[in-house]
Design an enzyme around this catalytic site. Structure first.
Site, mmCIF file in Angstrom:
data_model
loop_
_atom_site.group_PDB
_atom_site.id
_atom_site.type_symbol
_atom_site.label_atom_id
_atom_site.label_comp_id
_atom_site.label_asym_id
_atom_site.label_seq_id
_atom_site.Cartn_x
_atom_site.Cartn_y
_atom_site.Cartn_z
ATOM 1 N N ASP A 184 10.526 -6.778 -1.761
ATOM 2 C CA ASP A 184 11.297 -6.399 -0.366
ATOM 3 C C ASP A 184 12.542 -5.638 -0.914
ATOM 4 O OD1 ASP A 184 11.102 -5.597 2.338
ATOM 5 O OD2 ASP A 184 12.926 -6.824 2.521
ATOM 6 N N PHE B 249 11.231 8.644 -3.514
ATOM 7 C CA PHE B 249 11.068 8.473 -1.954
ATOM 8 C C PHE B 249 12.178 7.865 -1.308
ATOM 9 C CE2 PHE B 249 10.343 3.696 -1.540
ATOM 10 C CZ PHE B 249 10.418 3.439 -3.057
ATOM 11 N N LYS C 87 5.700 2.958 -4.262
ATOM 12 C CA LYS C 87 6.211 1.886 -4.750
ATOM 13 C C LYS C 87 4.987 1.445 -5.740
ATOM 14 C CE LYS C 87 8.564 -0.773 -1.158
ATOM 15 N NZ LYS C 87 8.639 -2.078 -0.555
ATOM 16 N N GLU D 1 4.805 -9.009 9.633
ATOM 17 C CA GLU D 1 5.984 -8.343 10.319
ATOM 18 C C GLU D 1 7.247 -8.812 9.431
ATOM 19 O OE1 GLU D 1 8.201 -8.721 14.645
ATOM 20 O OE2 GLU D 1 6.294 -9.738 14.302
ATOM 21 N N THR E 168 0.897 -1.156 -0.021
ATOM 22 C CA THR E 168 -0.082 0.150 -0.086
ATOM 23 C C THR E 168 0.731 1.280 0.246
ATOM 24 O OG1 THR E 168 -0.142 -0.276 2.382
ATOM 25 C CG2 THR E 168 -2.050 -0.988 1.184
ATOM 26 N N TYR F 242 15.432 6.862 0.174
ATOM 27 C CA TYR F 242 16.819 7.371 0.222
ATOM 28 C C TYR F 242 17.292 8.031 -1.168
ATOM 29 C CZ TYR F 242 17.424 4.517 4.406
ATOM 30 O OH TYR F 242 17.291 3.857 5.730
HETATM 31 P P1 IMP Z 1 10.434 -2.110 2.317
HETATM 32 O O1 IMP Z 1 8.996 -1.736 1.929
HETATM 33 O O2 IMP Z 1 10.384 -2.974 3.312
HETATM 34 O O3 IMP Z 1 10.801 -2.802 0.872
HETATM 35 O O4 IMP Z 1 11.240 -1.088 2.461
HETATM 36 C C1 IMP Z 1 12.011 -0.497 1.376
HETATM 37 C C2 IMP Z 1 12.682 0.741 2.247
HETATM 38 O O5 IMP Z 1 13.950 0.759 1.394
HETATM 39 C C3 IMP Z 1 11.956 1.840 2.020
HETATM 40 O O6 IMP Z 1 11.198 2.335 3.232
HETATM 41 C C4 IMP Z 1 13.109 3.136 1.620
HETATM 42 O O7 IMP Z 1 13.771 3.652 2.865
HETATM 43 C C5 IMP Z 1 14.111 2.085 0.895
HETATM 44 N N1 IMP Z 1 13.998 1.916 -0.559
HETATM 45 C C6 IMP Z 1 13.439 1.203 -1.131
HETATM 46 N N2 IMP Z 1 13.587 1.264 -2.615
HETATM 47 C C7 IMP Z 1 13.829 2.848 -2.675
HETATM 48 C C8 IMP Z 1 14.075 3.491 -3.773
HETATM 49 O O8 IMP Z 1 13.773 3.127 -4.960
HETATM 50 N N3 IMP Z 1 14.408 4.735 -3.500
HETATM 51 C C9 IMP Z 1 14.921 5.149 -2.170
HETATM 52 N N4 IMP Z 1 14.580 4.381 -1.136
HETATM 53 C C10 IMP Z 1 14.055 3.229 -1.437
#
Ligand code: IMP
Length: 201
Positions: free
Chosen positions: A68, A157, A14, A39, A10, A159
């Site tokens: 992920d 978004f 992404k 989790e 959600t 980093y």
């Molecule tokens: P996830 O939702 O557990 O996959 O966590 C991914 C986390 O990694 C995000 O909250 C971001 O902080 C970082 N991240 C993943 N993909 C990106 C991207 O494309 N750009 C910037 N940060 C990213």
């Protein structure tokens, strides 16, 4: 060939990116009506993606795509890694207070830990999983680059403002969405996955 996939996220950033990558693939993405709490306590990106896909599949009963992803910085022993989304809150490297957004707190902590470091190499990585019950498939994508000294740009978004992809003079947050999707870890993982899905009869 699978015609419909539930997208197990959600996260608006992404969703926008993944929808744009899938456009023209012949696969329709369905969005969940509500978020399911999963989790993310796996030891790897693949494990966490698998957990998310399975959790949504068990509710919606249709083939489910989950991913992920995170940022890996070798000189920081691979951190933020699987802790990317909540890096600010973990003890490793010291807890960072959230002043406005979690993304900004994550960035602040990473820049603090990178102060004085010359080796600024880093990469984003995505593991994408399609869970279909007793079978499934996965794909990965990597985007190599460097950690900048300060945040730049408003797009993307996470980093993105402090990550400069290899071969670019701009941060990921300064790229247009199509430019980011063409080189990003998520774009690469999703295109690898679409290739595999096209081979399914
Ligand atoms: P996830 O939702 O557990 O996959 O966590 C991914 C986390 O990694 C995000 O909250 C971001 O902080 C970082 N991240 C993943 N993909 C990106 C991207 O494309 N750009 C910037 N940060 C990213």
């Amino acid at each position: 060939m699978l015609e419909k996939l539930l997208l197990a996220t959600t996260n608006k950033g992404k969703i926008r990116e993944i929808e744009s990558i899938f456009r023209g693939s012949g696969i329709e993405l369905i969005l969940p009506e509500k978020s399911i709490e999963v989790e993310e306590d796996g030891k790897t990106f693949l494990e966490n993606a698998y957990k998310k896909a399975k959790a949504y599949y068990e509710v919606y009963k249709i083939p489910t795509l989950a991913e992920d992803s995170g940022l890996v910085v070798p000189i920081l022993d691979g951190y933020p890694g699987i802790y990317s989304s909540r890096f600010y809150s973990i003890e490793w490297g010291g807890i960072e207070e959230v002043e406005d957004t979690k993304d900004r707190a994550n960035i602040k902590k990473l820049l603090r830990l990178m102060a004085g470091k010359e080796d600024r190499r880093a990469y984003f990585i995505t593991f994408a999983v399609v869970y279909m019950g007793d079978v499934g498939i996965w794909a990965q994508g990597i985007c190599k680059g460097y950690i900048l000294y300060e945040a730049r740009g408003e797009g993307g978004f996470g980093y993105d403002p402090i990550f400069q992809p290899e071969g670019y003079e701009r941060s990921m947050a300064e790229l247009k969405e199509e430019e980011k999707n063409a080189i990003s870890h998520r774009g690469r993982a999703m295109r690898n996955l679409i290739e595999l899905l096209k081979r399914l009869k």
